[in-house]
Design a protein around this motif. Structure first.
Motif, PDB file in Angstrom:
ATOM      1  N   UNK A 307       0.804  -1.214   0.000  1.00 45.90           N
ATOM      2  CA  UNK A 307       0.000   0.000   0.000  1.00 45.90           C
ATOM      3  C   UNK A 307       0.837   1.264   0.000  1.00 45.90           C
ATOM      4  N   UNK A 308       0.515   2.183  -0.928  1.00 43.04           N
ATOM      5  CA  UNK A 308       1.224   3.456  -1.007  1.00 43.04           C
ATOM      6  C   UNK A 308       2.524   3.399  -1.787  1.00 43.04           C
ATOM      7  N   UNK A 309       2.960   2.198  -2.177  1.00 39.51           N
ATOM      8  CA  UNK A 309       4.212   2.071  -2.935  1.00 39.51           C
ATOM      9  C   UNK A 309       3.927   2.219  -4.426  1.00 39.51           C
ATOM     10  N   UNK A 310       4.428   3.301  -5.014  1.00 41.05           N
ATOM     11  CA  UNK A 310       4.242   3.553  -6.451  1.00 41.05           C
ATOM     12  C   UNK A 310       5.464   3.056  -7.214  1.00 41.05           C
ATOM     13  N   UNK A 311       5.203   2.429  -8.335  1.00 40.56           N
ATOM     14  CA  UNK A 311       6.281   1.862  -9.143  1.00 40.56           C
ATOM     15  C   UNK A 311       6.372   2.590 -10.483  1.00 40.56           C
ATOM     16  N   UNK A 312       7.555   2.500 -11.095  1.00 43.42           N
ATOM     17  CA  UNK A 312       7.797   3.113 -12.397  1.00 43.42           C
ATOM     18  C   UNK A 312       8.279   2.042 -13.353  1.00 43.42           C
ATOM     19  N   UNK A 313       7.541   1.810 -14.445  1.00 43.10           N
ATOM     20  CA  UNK A 313       7.936   0.850 -15.474  1.00 43.10           C
ATOM     21  C   UNK A 313       8.885   1.546 -16.442  1.00 43.10           C
ATOM     22  N   UNK A 314      10.071   0.968 -16.606  1.00 42.00           N
ATOM     23  CA  UNK A 314      11.088   1.564 -17.492  1.00 42.00           C
ATOM     24  C   UNK A 314      11.210   0.829 -18.812  1.00 42.00           C
ATOM     25  N   UNK A 315      10.576  -0.317 -18.944  1.00 45.75           N
ATOM     26  CA  UNK A 315      10.634  -1.048 -20.200  1.00 45.75           C
ATOM     27  C   UNK A 315       9.868  -2.347 -20.124  1.00 45.75           C
ATOM     28  N   UNK A 316       9.471  -2.871 -21.320  1.00 39.97           N
ATOM     29  CA  UNK A 316       8.771  -4.147 -21.409  1.00 39.97           C
ATOM     30  C   UNK A 316       9.186  -4.814 -22.704  1.00 39.97           C
ATOM     31  N   UNK A 317       9.754  -6.029 -22.611  1.00 38.38           N
ATOM     32  CA  UNK A 317      10.323  -6.698 -23.778  1.00 38.38           C
ATOM     33  C   UNK A 317       9.877  -8.155 -23.825  1.00 38.38           C
ATOM     34  N   UNK A 318       9.309  -8.611 -24.975  1.00 38.60           N
ATOM     35  CA  UNK A 318       8.993 -10.036 -25.124  1.00 38.60           C
ATOM     36  C   UNK A 318      10.278 -10.847 -25.291  1.00 38.60           C
ATOM     37  N   UNK A 319      10.305 -12.038 -24.701  1.00 40.03           N
ATOM     38  CA  UNK A 319      11.427 -12.958 -24.818  1.00 40.03           C
ATOM     39  C   UNK A 319      10.894 -14.365 -25.010  1.00 40.03           C
ATOM     40  N   UNK A 320      11.594 -15.157 -25.861  1.00 37.44           N
ATOM     41  CA  UNK A 320      11.196 -16.538 -26.064  1.00 37.44           C
ATOM     42  C   UNK A 320      10.740 -16.792 -27.486  1.00 37.44           C
ATOM     43  N   UNK A 321      10.112 -17.960 -27.739  1.00 37.65           N
ATOM     44  CA  UNK A 321       9.661 -18.315 -29.084  1.00 37.65           C
ATOM     45  C   UNK A 321       8.724 -17.255 -29.690  1.00 37.65           C
ATOM     46  N   UNK A 322       9.034 -16.860 -30.929  1.00 36.31           N
ATOM     47  CA  UNK A 322       8.234 -15.886 -31.689  1.00 36.31           C
ATOM     48  C   UNK A 322       8.117 -14.548 -30.970  1.00 36.31           C
ATOM     49  N   UNK A 323       9.129 -14.219 -30.158  1.00 38.96           N
ATOM     50  CA  UNK A 323       9.097 -12.926 -29.468  1.00 38.96           C
ATOM     51  C   UNK A 323       9.156 -11.770 -30.445  1.00 38.96           C
ATOM     52  N   UNK A 324       9.806 -12.006 -31.604  1.00 42.68           N
ATOM     53  CA  UNK A 324       9.917 -10.937 -32.598  1.00 42.68           C
ATOM     54  C   UNK A 324       8.574 -10.588 -33.241  1.00 42.68           C
TER      55      UNK A 324
END
Length: 386
Positions: A307-324
């Protein structure tokens, strides 16, 4: 001449008058001796009430008490008896069979019943030990009746049935019985409460906290504090928490009746389910069977459990089969001035349809500006087309 069904009429006709009475007496003895040899199944040797030999009163138990009572039964079947199962109608009462063989050694019945029967010799005395655990008895302060059934191959009583009853005395009602703190982040504080009231009207009191885990804080509110005739227990369970379900308990000291003397400790159980500080809901991207360019392939909500802890997303990347074939992006819900938020939406988009009809799976790796949880791995999966 032997007395048989075939020559009985002949013996009767040819007998002189003085021997007719002897024939009647012989026939009567045959019938009586035949009746005495009839099987009787399992016979209870130590009934509390001969008129209702199946009925056993185990009396009153204090909460937490374990009591054992032994019923003696004789195998009066006239042959070895095969016992296929002994079943209790309540988990609070556990039956166990045994007997002494000719050498004086105790032969124990099985703990778990399966296809193999427990064979008891002719005329053997069986001991049926009934173990009652008061903590498992539902609906305390009332008569609890338990049916115990012995399944055998007896010709006269193949389902020998006993009725066992007892009363568990509980001086307090605890509502809820267990403080379920639910899903708790491993780095967060879990809080909960329960209320305690008198159950028997005999004047027992809650005196204080007897023991507690080191990382649990307990506050006891008394009837004087609340202005009502009950107690309230507040708990705070501090981190770190273990992953998965974790149980602990708090013990409260009590008095005897009318507030005098010492009563048995009152146990209040605590339950937490430890989860990561940041979780995804749902837990994975379930990819549709048909994927097109720039079409949505699924979305999950990333949420801070602290509770009250705010997060910051700095990136999101697919990995694994057919990630491209996919692109991942994250959008904050109600961010603050620094772009931080307690909740984020992570979207998976198809950039090129995978050239396969087979099932496959991989992960979306979400990077966070968070010292405790720097990354979160969210699976993506496409199942085989049926």
């Amino acid at each position: 001449m032997f007395l048989t069904p075939d020559n009985l009429h002949l013996g009767w006709r040819t007998a002189v008058p003085g021997t007719k009475a002897l024939l009647w007496l012989t026939l009567l003895l045959v019938l009586v001796s035949g009746g005495c040899s009839k099987p009787k199944g399992l016979v209870i040797l130590n009934p509390q009430n001969p008129e209702r030999d199946y009925d056993f009163d185990l009396g009153r138990l204090a909460l937490g008490e374990v009591r054992e009572y032994v019923v003696q039964l004789k195998n009066a079947e006239g042959r070895p008896l095969s016992i296929r199962e002994v079943a209790s109608g309540c988990s609070c009462t556990t039956p166990k069979l045994s007997y002494l063989n000719e050498q004086g050694a105790r032969v124990e019945g099985p703990i778990l019943w399966n296809q193999q029967a427990f064979v008891v010799p002719k005329d053997a005395v069986i001991e049926l030990a009934l173990r009652v655990e008061s903590k498992l008895v539902p609906n305390p302060n009332a008569v609890k009746r338990v049916i115990v059934r012995i399944q055998t191959d007896s010709e006269v009583d193949p389902a020998k049935t006993l009725e066992v009853h007892m009363v568990v005395d509980v001086p307090f009602y605890v509502v809820p019985k267990m403080i379920n703190l639910g899903r708790v982040p491993i780095g967060g504080i879990a809080q909960g409460k329960t209320e305690i009231s008198r159950a028997m009207g005999t004047g027992e009191l809650i005196l204080g906290v007897l023991s507690k885990p080191e990382n649990v804080d307990v506050v006891l509110e008394t009837p004087e504090d609340l202005g009502a005739m009950f107690w309230r227990v507040h708990v705070r369970w501090f981190p770190p928490h273990e992953h998965g379900a974790q149980m602990s308990s708090v013990l409260l000291s009590t008095s005897g009746p009318h507030g005098v003397g010492e009563g048995p400790p009152l146990e209040i159980q605590l339950l937490t389910i430890g989860v990561e500080d940041v979780v995804a809901d749902p837990m994975l991207f379930s990819l549709p069977q048909r994927l097109e360019i720039n079409s949505g392939a699924g979305a999950v909500q990333l949420r801070s459990m602290v509770g009250g802890n705010r997060i910051l997303v700095t990136g999101a990347t697919p990995e694994g089969p057919f990630a491209e074939c996919f692109r991942a992006s994250a959008t904050a819900i109600s961010p603050d001035a620094n772009g931080r938020s307690e909740q984020w939406i992570v979207q998976l988009t198809c950039t090129r349809p995978p050239e396969t009809s087979e099932a496959f799976s991989g992960h979306v790796v979400v990077s966070l500006d968070d010292a405790v949880t720097p990354t979160v791995r969210i699976p993506y999966q496409r199942k085989l087309n049926p």
